[in-house]
Design a protein around this motif. Structure first.
Motif, PDB file in Angstrom:
ATOM      1  N   ALA A  95      -6.802   0.036   4.439  1.00 45.02           N
ATOM      2  CA  ALA A  95      -5.587   0.548   3.794  1.00 45.02           C
ATOM      3  C   ALA A  95      -4.374   0.347   4.694  1.00 45.02           C
ATOM      4  N   GLN A  96      -4.555   0.553   6.006  1.00 46.09           N
ATOM      5  CA  GLN A  96      -3.440   0.335   6.933  1.00 46.09           C
ATOM      6  C   GLN A  96      -3.052  -1.136   6.992  1.00 46.09           C
ATOM      7  N   LEU A  97      -4.033  -2.041   7.016  1.00 50.15           N
ATOM      8  CA  LEU A  97      -3.741  -3.477   7.019  1.00 50.15           C
ATOM      9  C   LEU A  97      -3.059  -3.898   5.721  1.00 50.15           C
ATOM     10  N   ALA A  98      -3.528  -3.368   4.601  1.00 47.62           N
ATOM     11  CA  ALA A  98      -2.899  -3.708   3.319  1.00 47.62           C
ATOM     12  C   ALA A  98      -1.440  -3.264   3.325  1.00 47.62           C
ATOM     13  N   SER A  99      -1.189  -2.085   3.903  1.00 46.29           N
ATOM     14  CA  SER A  99       0.180  -1.574   3.979  1.00 46.29           C
ATOM     15  C   SER A  99       1.033  -2.400   4.931  1.00 46.29           C
ATOM     16  N   PHE A 100       0.510  -2.642   6.117  1.00 47.01           N
ATOM     17  CA  PHE A 100       1.232  -3.461   7.099  1.00 47.01           C
ATOM     18  C   PHE A 100       0.253  -4.401   7.751  1.00 47.01           C
ATOM     19  N   PRO A 101       0.442  -5.659   7.572  1.00 47.67           N
ATOM     20  CA  PRO A 101       1.687  -6.345   7.243  1.00 47.67           C
ATOM     21  C   PRO A 101       1.829  -6.809   5.791  1.00 47.67           C
ATOM     22  N   PHE A 102       0.874  -6.478   4.909  1.00 43.25           N
ATOM     23  CA  PHE A 102       0.883  -7.096   3.576  1.00 43.25           C
ATOM     24  C   PHE A 102       1.612  -6.300   2.502  1.00 43.25           C
ATOM     25  N   GLU A 103       2.173  -5.172   2.838  1.00 41.51           N
ATOM     26  CA  GLU A 103       3.050  -4.372   1.979  1.00 41.51           C
ATOM     27  C   GLU A 103       2.455  -3.998   0.622  1.00 41.51           C
TER      28      GLU A 103
END
Length: 192
Positions: free
Chosen positions: A18-26
């Protein structure tokens, strides 16, 4: 890591993903922790079909499922905070593959309309250029590694060919005419 669990469930269960999806993939499902997901203004589909917010980006935009049902095979629409909207996938799987694997798909579609041949080599060069700009602006060290890790955590690895992803972007863009977003004043969002 193939799994039959829905992608949103996988993101909710895997905080690192979830953190990777949020940053950097917004694609920020973590915004749910701060209350219900809402767009910057009330919106609806011109067709009257249901619209369900599922994630935010960092600029105030919102990702929505469009249409009936509760499955992730519904089309995914993105509306920014400035009055533009467009389809980003015919379902959540394709939307995430495009957002993570070919974030410059809109630019690729533009170049294709301008007559430029967008084969695997051209798409890789465009993505590499886009990645380099983002890496510099965000101070990232390993965007390709982050991409690979997120795809693996979501069970979407290996990434399909970029030509296949562009084909899926074309299919999503073809849905734009049937998924017009309207604000509370009755004005249509500009379609990307």
């Amino acid at each position: 890591m193939a799994t039959s669990r829905p992608l949103l469930d996988r993101l909710k269960a895997d905080h690192e993903a979830a953190q990777l999806a949020s940053f950097p993939f917004e694609f920020d499902i973590l915004a749910r922790a701060y209350g219900p997901l809402t767009h910057v203004e009330p919106v609806r589909l011109a067709s009257g079909a249901p619209l369900e917010p599922i994630a935010k980006d960092h600029g105030g935009g919102t990702y929505f499922f469009c249409g009936e049902g509760d499955g992730e095979d519904r089309p995914v629409l993105f509306a920014d905070s400035e009055g533009s909207a467009g389809m980003v996938g015919t379902g959540l799987r394709e939307a995430l593959l495009l957002l993570v694997g070919l974030p410059c798909s809109g630019e690729a579609l533009y170049w294709e309309r301008e007559g430029r041949q967008m084969d695997e080599r051209a798409l890789r060069a465009l993505r590499d250029e886009d990645d380099a700009e983002y890496i510099e602006a965000a101070g990232l060290e390993d965007l390709p590694g982050m991409r690979a890790e997120l795809l693996d955590r979501l069970g979407l690895a290996p990434l399909p060919s970029l030509v296949w992803l562009l084909e899926r972007a074309r299919a999503a863009a073809a849905l734009d005419a049937t998924h017009v977003l309207i604000n509370e004043e009755g004005l249509a969002y500009q379609q990307d």
